[in-house]
Design a protein around this motif. Structure first.
Motif, PDB file in Angstrom:
ATOM      1  N   GLY A  11       0.965  -1.040  -0.159  1.00  0.00           N
ATOM      2  CA  GLY A  11      -0.038  -0.032   0.006  1.00  0.00           C
ATOM      3  C   GLY A  11       1.003   1.278  -0.045  1.00  0.00           C
ATOM      4  O   GLY A  11       0.628   2.121  -0.680  1.00  0.00           O
ATOM      5  N   LYS A  12       2.027   1.072   0.771  1.00  0.00           N
ATOM      6  CA  LYS A  12       3.016   2.069   0.511  1.00  0.00           C
ATOM      7  C   LYS A  12       3.992   1.570   0.047  1.00  0.00           C
ATOM      8  O   LYS A  12       4.165   0.371  -0.200  1.00  0.00           O
ATOM      9  N   GLU A  13       5.297   2.381  -0.376  1.00  0.00           N
ATOM     10  CA  GLU A  13       6.331   1.770  -1.142  1.00  0.00           C
ATOM     11  C   GLU A  13       7.628   2.302  -0.237  1.00  0.00           C
ATOM     12  O   GLU A  13       7.533   3.422   0.113  1.00  0.00           O
ATOM     13  N   ALA A  14       8.519   1.260  -0.330  1.00  0.00           N
ATOM     14  CA  ALA A  14       9.875   1.545   0.332  1.00  0.00           C
ATOM     15  C   ALA A  14      11.037   0.727  -0.547  1.00  0.00           C
ATOM     16  O   ALA A  14      10.835  -0.187  -0.861  1.00  0.00           O
ATOM     17  N   GLU A  15      12.181   1.484  -0.454  1.00  0.00           N
ATOM     18  CA  GLU A  15      13.306   0.701  -0.919  1.00  0.00           C
ATOM     19  C   GLU A  15      14.396   0.458   0.233  1.00  0.00           C
ATOM     20  O   GLU A  15      14.554   1.583   0.778  1.00  0.00           O
ATOM     21  N   ILE A  16      15.054  -0.698   0.439  1.00  0.00           N
ATOM     22  CA  ILE A  16      15.871  -0.859   1.273  1.00  0.00           C
ATOM     23  C   ILE A  16      17.103  -1.695   0.611  1.00  0.00           C
ATOM     24  O   ILE A  16      17.122  -2.487  -0.304  1.00  0.00           O
ATOM     25  N   ASP A  17      18.371  -1.027   0.715  1.00  0.00           N
ATOM     26  CA  ASP A  17      19.536  -1.698  -0.176  1.00  0.00           C
ATOM     27  C   ASP A  17      20.215  -2.520   1.173  1.00  0.00           C
ATOM     28  O   ASP A  17      20.195  -2.025   2.329  1.00  0.00           O
ATOM     29  N   ILE A  18      20.471  -3.778   0.636  1.00  0.00           N
ATOM     30  CA  ILE A  18      21.279  -4.623   1.594  1.00  0.00           C
ATOM     31  C   ILE A  18      22.459  -5.296   0.782  1.00  0.00           C
ATOM     32  O   ILE A  18      22.550  -5.448  -0.338  1.00  0.00           O
ATOM     33  N   ASP A  19      23.376  -5.675   1.527  1.00  0.00           N
ATOM     34  CA  ASP A  19      24.543  -6.517   0.983  1.00  0.00           C
ATOM     35  C   ASP A  19      24.290  -8.164   1.409  1.00  0.00           C
ATOM     36  O   ASP A  19      24.332  -8.351   2.585  1.00  0.00           O
ATOM     37  N   CYS A  20      24.501  -8.821   0.601  1.00  0.00           N
ATOM     38  CA  CYS A  20      24.362 -10.057   0.691  1.00  0.00           C
ATOM     39  C   CYS A  20      25.430 -10.817  -0.408  1.00  0.00           C
ATOM     40  O   CYS A  20      25.988 -10.275  -1.472  1.00  0.00           O
ATOM     41  N   ASP A  21      25.784 -12.134   0.018  1.00  0.00           N
ATOM     42  CA  ASP A  21      27.004 -13.054  -0.888  1.00  0.00           C
ATOM     43  C   ASP A  21      26.240 -13.258  -2.176  1.00  0.00           C
ATOM     44  O   ASP A  21      27.236 -13.185  -3.182  1.00  0.00           O
ATOM     45  N   ASN A  22      24.984 -13.391  -2.482  1.00  0.00           N
ATOM     46  CA  ASN A  22      24.380 -13.888  -3.600  1.00  0.00           C
ATOM     47  C   ASN A  22      22.800 -13.838  -3.630  1.00  0.00           C
ATOM     48  O   ASN A  22      22.255 -13.411  -2.980  1.00  0.00           O
ATOM     49  N   ASN A  23      22.247 -14.218  -4.910  1.00  0.00           N
ATOM     50  CA  ASN A  23      20.896 -14.092  -5.122  1.00  0.00           C
ATOM     51  C   ASN A  23      20.417 -15.040  -3.965  1.00  0.00           C
ATOM     52  O   ASN A  23      19.141 -14.474  -3.595  1.00  0.00           O
ATOM     53  N   HIS A  24      20.521 -16.203  -3.717  1.00  0.00           N
ATOM     54  CA  HIS A  24      20.016 -16.859  -2.849  1.00  0.00           C
ATOM     55  C   HIS A  24      19.751 -16.364  -1.224  1.00  0.00           C
ATOM     56  O   HIS A  24      18.819 -16.339  -0.598  1.00  0.00           O
ATOM     57  N   VAL A  25      21.048 -15.723  -0.829  1.00  0.00           N
ATOM     58  CA  VAL A  25      21.121 -15.065   0.426  1.00  0.00           C
ATOM     59  C   VAL A  25      20.002 -13.875   0.226  1.00  0.00           C
ATOM     60  O   VAL A  25      19.141 -13.486   1.141  1.00  0.00           O
ATOM     61  N   ALA A  26      19.997 -13.082  -0.703  1.00  0.00           N
ATOM     62  CA  ALA A  26      19.033 -11.847  -0.901  1.00  0.00           C
ATOM     63  C   ALA A  26      17.478 -12.198  -0.686  1.00  0.00           C
ATOM     64  O   ALA A  26      16.727 -11.764  -0.349  1.00  0.00           O
ATOM     65  N   ILE A  27      17.102 -13.437  -1.655  1.00  0.00           N
ATOM     66  CA  ILE A  27      15.971 -13.918  -1.360  1.00  0.00           C
ATOM     67  C   ILE A  27      15.577 -14.428  -0.034  1.00  0.00           C
ATOM     68  O   ILE A  27      14.553 -14.217   0.396  1.00  0.00           O
ATOM     69  N   ASN A  28      16.475 -14.982   0.790  1.00  0.00           N
ATOM     70  CA  ASN A  28      16.272 -15.379   1.835  1.00  0.00           C
ATOM     71  C   ASN A  28      15.850 -14.010   3.046  1.00  0.00           C
ATOM     72  O   ASN A  28      15.027 -14.231   3.835  1.00  0.00           O
ATOM     73  N   GLU A  29      16.847 -13.301   2.833  1.00  0.00           N
ATOM     74  CA  GLU A  29      16.583 -11.898   3.515  1.00  0.00           C
ATOM     75  C   GLU A  29      15.347 -11.272   3.260  1.00  0.00           C
ATOM     76  O   GLU A  29      14.515 -10.711   4.064  1.00  0.00           O
ATOM     77  N   ALA A  30      14.881 -11.472   1.892  1.00  0.00           N
ATOM     78  CA  ALA A  30      13.455 -10.868   1.810  1.00  0.00           C
ATOM     79  C   ALA A  30      12.344 -11.738   2.370  1.00  0.00           C
ATOM     80  O   ALA A  30      11.182 -11.246   2.946  1.00  0.00           O
ATOM     81  N   LEU A  31      12.536 -12.808   2.427  1.00  0.00           N
ATOM     82  CA  LEU A  31      11.689 -13.917   2.913  1.00  0.00           C
ATOM     83  C   LEU A  31      11.383 -13.640   4.404  1.00  0.00           C
ATOM     84  O   LEU A  31      10.541 -13.489   5.040  1.00  0.00           O
ATOM     85  N   ASN A  32      12.664 -13.473   5.091  1.00  0.00           N
ATOM     86  CA  ASN A  32      12.661 -12.966   6.497  1.00  0.00           C
ATOM     87  C   ASN A  32      11.901 -11.802   6.804  1.00  0.00           C
ATOM     88  O   ASN A  32      11.149 -11.494   7.943  1.00  0.00           O
ATOM     89  N   ALA A  33      12.147 -10.816   5.976  1.00  0.00           N
ATOM     90  CA  ALA A  33      11.582  -9.494   6.014  1.00  0.00           C
ATOM     91  C   ALA A  33      10.016  -9.633   5.921  1.00  0.00           C
ATOM     92  O   ALA A  33       9.247  -9.077   6.800  1.00  0.00           O
ATOM     93  N   LEU A  34       9.602 -10.315   4.944  1.00  0.00           N
ATOM     94  CA  LEU A  34       8.167 -10.514   4.812  1.00  0.00           C
ATOM     95  C   LEU A  34       7.504 -11.463   6.046  1.00  0.00           C
ATOM     96  O   LEU A  34       6.394 -11.035   6.370  1.00  0.00           O
ATOM     97  N   SER A  35       8.334 -12.195   6.503  1.00  0.00           N
ATOM     98  CA  SER A  35       7.597 -12.917   7.612  1.00  0.00           C
ATOM     99  C   SER A  35       7.591 -12.434   9.020  1.00  0.00           C
ATOM    100  O   SER A  35       6.753 -12.327   9.726  1.00  0.00           O
ATOM    101  N   LYS A  36       8.730 -11.616   9.266  1.00  0.00           N
ATOM    102  CA  LYS A  36       8.691 -10.467  10.204  1.00  0.00           C
ATOM    103  C   LYS A  36       7.458  -9.387  10.274  1.00  0.00           C
ATOM    104  O   LYS A  36       6.838  -9.434  11.147  1.00  0.00           O
ATOM    105  N   PHE A  37       7.360  -9.081   8.851  1.00  0.00           N
ATOM    106  CA  PHE A  37       6.103  -7.878   8.877  1.00  0.00           C
ATOM    107  C   PHE A  37       4.864  -8.587   9.001  1.00  0.00           C
ATOM    108  O   PHE A  37       3.884  -8.098   9.525  1.00  0.00           O
TER     109      PHE A  37
END
Length: 77
Positions: A11-37
Motif C-alpha cells: 500500500g506504501k512503497e519503500a526501498e532498502i539496500d542490503i549487502d548479500c553474498d548472492n541471489n540465494h541469500v538476498a531472497i532469504n533476506e526478503a523472505l525473513n523481512a516478509l515473515s517479520k512484517f
C-alpha cells in the motif's frame, strides 16, 4: 559483497539496500523481512510483496504474501 535492493509494497512503497553474498541469500533476506512484517501486523495487508533486484537493478525475484480464508460450502461467518 554485492548490493541488492528490496522494493517493498504494502500500500506504501519503500526501498532498502542490503549487502548479500548472492541471489540465494538476498531472497532469504526478503523472505525473513516478509515473515517479520506479517507477524507484526496480523492479519497482514492483502497485497504485500518484496521485489529483489541486483546491483545493476536487474530483477532477481519477487516474494509475496496472501492471507486468505476459504470457507467450505454452506459455512457462514
Amino acid at each position: 559483497m554485492p548490493n541488492y535492493t528490496l522494493h517493498i509494497s504494502d500500500g506504501k512503497e519503500a526501498e532498502i539496500d542490503i549487502d548479500c553474498d548472492n541471489n540465494h541469500v538476498a531472497i532469504n533476506e526478503a523472505l525473513n523481512a516478509l515473515s517479520k512484517f506479517a507477524c507484526s501486523r496480523f492479519p497482514p495487508p492483502a497485497n504485500v510483496s518484496i521485489a529483489i533486484a541486483d546491483a545493476e537493478q536487474a530483477p532477481v525475484a519477487t516474494v509475496s504474501l496472501e492471507f486468505r480464508i476459504d470457507l467450505a460450502p454452506g459455512v457462514m461467518l
